[in-house]
Design a protein around this motif. Structure first.
Motif, mmCIF file in Angstrom:
data_model
loop_
_atom_site.group_PDB
_atom_site.id
_atom_site.type_symbol
_atom_site.label_atom_id
_atom_site.label_comp_id
_atom_site.label_asym_id
_atom_site.label_seq_id
_atom_site.Cartn_x
_atom_site.Cartn_y
_atom_site.Cartn_z
ATOM 1 N N GLY A 92 0.864 -1.311 0.191
ATOM 2 C CA GLY A 92 0.197 0.353 0.085
ATOM 3 C C GLY A 92 1.215 0.873 -0.651
ATOM 4 O O GLY A 92 1.928 1.500 -0.788
ATOM 5 N N CYS A 93 0.717 1.734 1.217
ATOM 6 C CA CYS A 93 1.651 3.141 1.412
ATOM 7 C C CYS A 93 2.620 3.301 1.701
ATOM 8 O O CYS A 93 3.636 4.411 1.067
ATOM 9 C CB CYS A 93 1.029 4.139 1.948
ATOM 10 N N ARG A 94 3.636 1.503 1.564
ATOM 11 C CA ARG A 94 4.943 1.743 2.168
ATOM 12 C C ARG A 94 5.148 2.777 3.491
ATOM 13 O O ARG A 94 6.162 3.111 3.738
ATOM 14 C CB ARG A 94 6.123 2.181 1.228
ATOM 15 N N GLN A 95 4.502 3.853 3.832
ATOM 16 C CA GLN A 95 4.517 4.433 5.264
ATOM 17 C C GLN A 95 3.822 4.716 6.430
ATOM 18 O O GLN A 95 4.005 5.246 6.891
ATOM 19 C CB GLN A 95 4.191 6.014 3.997
ATOM 20 N N GLY A 96 3.134 3.085 6.289
ATOM 21 C CA GLY A 96 2.485 2.695 7.494
ATOM 22 C C GLY A 96 1.085 3.931 7.852
ATOM 23 O O GLY A 96 0.103 3.649 8.734
ATOM 24 N N GLY A 97 0.291 4.391 6.726
ATOM 25 C CA GLY A 97 -0.656 4.644 6.820
ATOM 26 C C GLY A 97 -2.158 3.727 6.411
ATOM 27 O O GLY A 97 -3.003 4.705 7.097
ATOM 28 N N CYS A 98 -1.742 3.253 5.424
ATOM 29 C CA CYS A 98 -2.772 1.990 4.964
ATOM 30 C C CYS A 98 -2.911 0.977 6.406
ATOM 31 O O CYS A 98 -4.331 0.774 6.130
ATOM 32 C CB CYS A 98 -2.587 1.797 3.709
ATOM 33 N N GLY A 99 -2.585 0.407 6.907
ATOM 34 C CA GLY A 99 -2.690 -0.569 7.489
ATOM 35 C C GLY A 99 -2.806 -1.664 7.125
ATOM 36 O O GLY A 99 -2.636 -2.985 7.837
ATOM 37 N N VAL A 100 -1.807 -2.510 5.496
ATOM 38 C CA VAL A 100 -2.005 -3.310 5.298
ATOM 39 C C VAL A 100 -1.055 -4.133 5.083
ATOM 40 O O VAL A 100 -1.532 -5.681 4.940
ATOM 41 C CB VAL A 100 -2.682 -3.568 3.259
ATOM 42 N N CYS A 101 0.286 -3.966 5.681
ATOM 43 C CA CYS A 101 1.302 -4.512 6.488
ATOM 44 C C CYS A 101 1.268 -5.702 7.784
ATOM 45 O O CYS A 101 2.606 -5.461 7.482
ATOM 46 C CB CYS A 101 1.958 -4.133 4.736
ATOM 47 N N LYS A 102 0.733 -5.597 7.891
ATOM 48 C CA LYS A 102 -0.040 -6.375 9.095
ATOM 49 C C LYS A 102 0.800 -7.065 9.429
ATOM 50 O O LYS A 102 1.009 -8.543 8.883
ATOM 51 C CB LYS A 102 -0.774 -6.010 10.366
HETATM 52 S S1 FES Z 1 2.109 -0.726 3.226
HETATM 53 FE FE1 FES Z 1 0.817 0.803 4.259
HETATM 54 S S2 FES Z 1 1.007 0.353 6.370
HETATM 55 FE FE2 FES Z 1 2.699 -0.424 5.938
#
Ligand code: FES
Length: 109
Positions: free
Chosen positions: A40-50
């Protein structure tokens, strides 16, 4: 001096990959070349990479509290795009990433 590189094991699938200490665990996972890793965002914003870190040490950047509570973080549940390994890691995929990383193609009927 070469950047240290560590082994990351995805316990859900048994897959292992190498991840540099200057690379996020998500970036290393992307290098596996698996389709469906929901970047997703790769910046901690979208939460998909939990993920849940089951063992190992890592450096974490600030986690978005909409996705990771203080209790989550204390228990090792973190965003893969916000952590960098400082030792070998074992991670378990959580949330919406799980269905993609652990996707098993069904045989044709
Ligand atoms: S890629 Fe979006 S929170 Fe990790």
């Amino acid at each position: 001096m070469a950047t240290p590189t560590f082994n990351v094991l995805i316990t859900d699938t048994g897959e292992r990959y190498r991840c540099r200490s200057d690379q996020t665990v998500l970036a290393g996972m992307e290098n596996l070349g698996r389709k469906g890793i929901p970047v997703g965002c790769r910046q901690g914003g979208c939460g998909v990479c939990k993920v849940a870190v089951l063992s190992g040490e890592y450096q974490a950047k600030v986690m978005n509290r909409d996705h990771i509570s203080k209790e989550d973080e204390a228990a090792g549940r973190v965003l893969a795009c916000r952590i960098r390994p400082s030792s070998d890691l074992e991670v378990q995929v959580l949330g919406s990433m799980k269905k993609n990383v652990c996707y098993v193609r069904k045989p044709a009927a």
